[in-house]
Design a protein around this motif. Structure first.
Motif, PDB file in Angstrom:
ATOM      1  N   ALA A   1       0.838  -1.209   0.000  1.00  0.00           N
ATOM      2  CA  ALA A   1       0.000   0.000   0.000  1.00  0.00           C
ATOM      3  C   ALA A   1       0.870   1.256   0.000  1.00  0.00           C
ATOM      4  N   LEU A   2       1.920   1.260   0.816  1.00  0.00           N
ATOM      5  CA  LEU A   2       2.827   2.408   0.845  1.00  0.00           C
ATOM      6  C   LEU A   2       3.463   2.624  -0.523  1.00  0.00           C
ATOM      7  N   LEU A   3       3.961   1.559  -1.131  1.00  0.00           N
ATOM      8  CA  LEU A   3       4.580   1.676  -2.451  1.00  0.00           C
ATOM      9  C   LEU A   3       3.575   2.150  -3.497  1.00  0.00           C
ATOM     10  N   ALA A   4       2.346   1.664  -3.421  1.00  0.00           N
ATOM     11  CA  ALA A   4       1.319   2.105  -4.372  1.00  0.00           C
ATOM     12  C   ALA A   4       1.046   3.595  -4.221  1.00  0.00           C
ATOM     13  N   HIS A   5       0.901   4.067  -2.993  1.00  0.00           N
ATOM     14  CA  HIS A   5       0.644   5.493  -2.775  1.00  0.00           C
ATOM     15  C   HIS A   5       1.831   6.346  -3.236  1.00  0.00           C
ATOM     16  N   LEU A   6       3.033   5.904  -2.930  1.00  0.00           N
ATOM     17  CA  LEU A   6       4.215   6.659  -3.369  1.00  0.00           C
ATOM     18  C   LEU A   6       4.331   6.667  -4.891  1.00  0.00           C
ATOM     19  N   THR A   7       3.945   5.563  -5.534  1.00  0.00           N
ATOM     20  CA  THR A   7       3.948   5.508  -6.992  1.00  0.00           C
ATOM     21  C   THR A   7       2.966   6.527  -7.567  1.00  0.00           C
ATOM     22  N   LEU A   8       1.808   6.674  -6.929  1.00  0.00           N
ATOM     23  CA  LEU A   8       0.832   7.657  -7.412  1.00  0.00           C
ATOM     24  C   LEU A   8       1.324   9.086  -7.214  1.00  0.00           C
ATOM     25  N   VAL A   9       2.027   9.340  -6.115  1.00  0.00           N
ATOM     26  CA  VAL A   9       2.627  10.666  -5.918  1.00  0.00           C
ATOM     27  C   VAL A   9       3.641  10.930  -7.024  1.00  0.00           C
ATOM     28  N   TYR A  10       4.430   9.928  -7.362  1.00  0.00           N
ATOM     29  CA  TYR A  10       5.403  10.063  -8.441  1.00  0.00           C
ATOM     30  C   TYR A  10       4.707  10.303  -9.781  1.00  0.00           C
ATOM     31  N   GLU A  11       3.597   9.597 -10.033  1.00  0.00           N
ATOM     32  CA  GLU A  11       2.831   9.801 -11.268  1.00  0.00           C
ATOM     33  C   GLU A  11       2.324  11.242 -11.345  1.00  0.00           C
ATOM     34  N   ALA A  12       1.839  11.763 -10.237  1.00  0.00           N
ATOM     35  CA  ALA A  12       1.366  13.152 -10.214  1.00  0.00           C
ATOM     36  C   ALA A  12       2.508  14.115 -10.529  1.00  0.00           C
ATOM     37  N   GLU A  13       3.672  13.839  -9.985  1.00  0.00           N
ATOM     38  CA  GLU A  13       4.835  14.689 -10.246  1.00  0.00           C
ATOM     39  C   GLU A  13       5.221  14.636 -11.719  1.00  0.00           C
ATOM     40  N   LYS A  14       5.195  13.437 -12.313  1.00  0.00           N
ATOM     41  CA  LYS A  14       5.529  13.291 -13.733  1.00  0.00           C
ATOM     42  C   LYS A  14       4.569  14.078 -14.619  1.00  0.00           C
ATOM     43  N   LEU A  15       3.311  14.174 -14.195  1.00  0.00           N
ATOM     44  CA  LEU A  15       2.309  14.914 -14.957  1.00  0.00           C
ATOM     45  C   LEU A  15       2.282  16.399 -14.598  1.00  0.00           C
ATOM     46  N   ASN A  16       3.198  16.793 -13.694  1.00  0.00           N
ATOM     47  CA  ASN A  16       3.302  18.185 -13.247  1.00  0.00           C
ATOM     48  C   ASN A  16       1.996  18.655 -12.591  1.00  0.00           C
ATOM     49  N   LEU A  17       1.377  17.771 -11.842  1.00  0.00           N
ATOM     50  CA  LEU A  17       0.149  18.096 -11.137  1.00  0.00           C
ATOM     51  C   LEU A  17       0.483  18.489  -9.706  1.00  0.00           C
ATOM     52  N   SER A  18      -0.081  19.563  -9.229  1.00  0.00           N
ATOM     53  CA  SER A  18       0.190  19.990  -7.860  1.00  0.00           C
ATOM     54  C   SER A  18      -1.020  19.817  -6.950  1.00  0.00           C
ATOM     55  N   ASN A  19      -2.159  19.422  -7.510  1.00  0.00           N
ATOM     56  CA  ASN A  19      -3.391  19.364  -6.749  1.00  0.00           C
ATOM     57  C   ASN A  19      -4.111  18.057  -7.076  1.00  0.00           C
TER      58      ASN A  19
END
Length: 152
Positions: A116-134
């Protein structure tokens, strides 16, 4: 057919309006209802204005993506899910069994926490790759609980 308890006027419905993207973390059979196509029986969770901002991530895919980290942590899941579906581990120290007193082995919970931790961190990374801040990250099983009328 959309979730009748999840409306624009509910607490969750009002909160959904402020997020530029909504990432749903689901696991296999819990995913379709969150997609724009919906589940086989026609159910969909989100109304169209929200659905356009929803991105669905299947935890089984994320587990496969993070398999090297899981192996590094001491578990070998060669081409298998990370145990949340009840799959038996194939090597120590990840034994998914019941303890001497009938309770679930503590390592099952620890393994779920890691995946679960790795999945959540992966989604944070995906948001960063898409340049999403919100971005709002929701687990699929939390959505129905948050959509109850008592919270509105």
């Amino acid at each position: 057919e959309f979730n009748p308890a999840l409306t624009r006027e509910s607490l969750l419905g009002r909160l959904l309006e402020i997020w530029e993207r909504i990432f749903i973390l689901c696991y296999r059979t819990t995913c379709p209802v969150h997609t724009d196509v919906g589940a086989a029986d026609g159910r969909r969770m989100w109304w169209p204005e929200v659905q356009r901002r929803v991105v669905v991530f299947d935890g089984a895919d994320l587990d496969s993506q993070n398999i090297e980290i899981l192996r590094w942590a001491g578990c070998n899941f060669a081409n298998r899910s990370a145990g949340r579906s009840g799959d038996p581990a194939i090597r120590e120290p990840c034994i998914f069994a019941h303890g001497r007193h009938g309770g679930a082995d503590w390592r099952l919970s620890s393994k779920h926490r890691l995946t679960a931790l790795l999945a959540h961190l992966t989604l944070v990374y995906e948001a960063e790759k898409l340049n999403l801040s919100n971005v709002l990250i929701l687990e699929a099983d939390a959505v129905p609980a948050l959509a109850v009328e008592e919270l509105s």
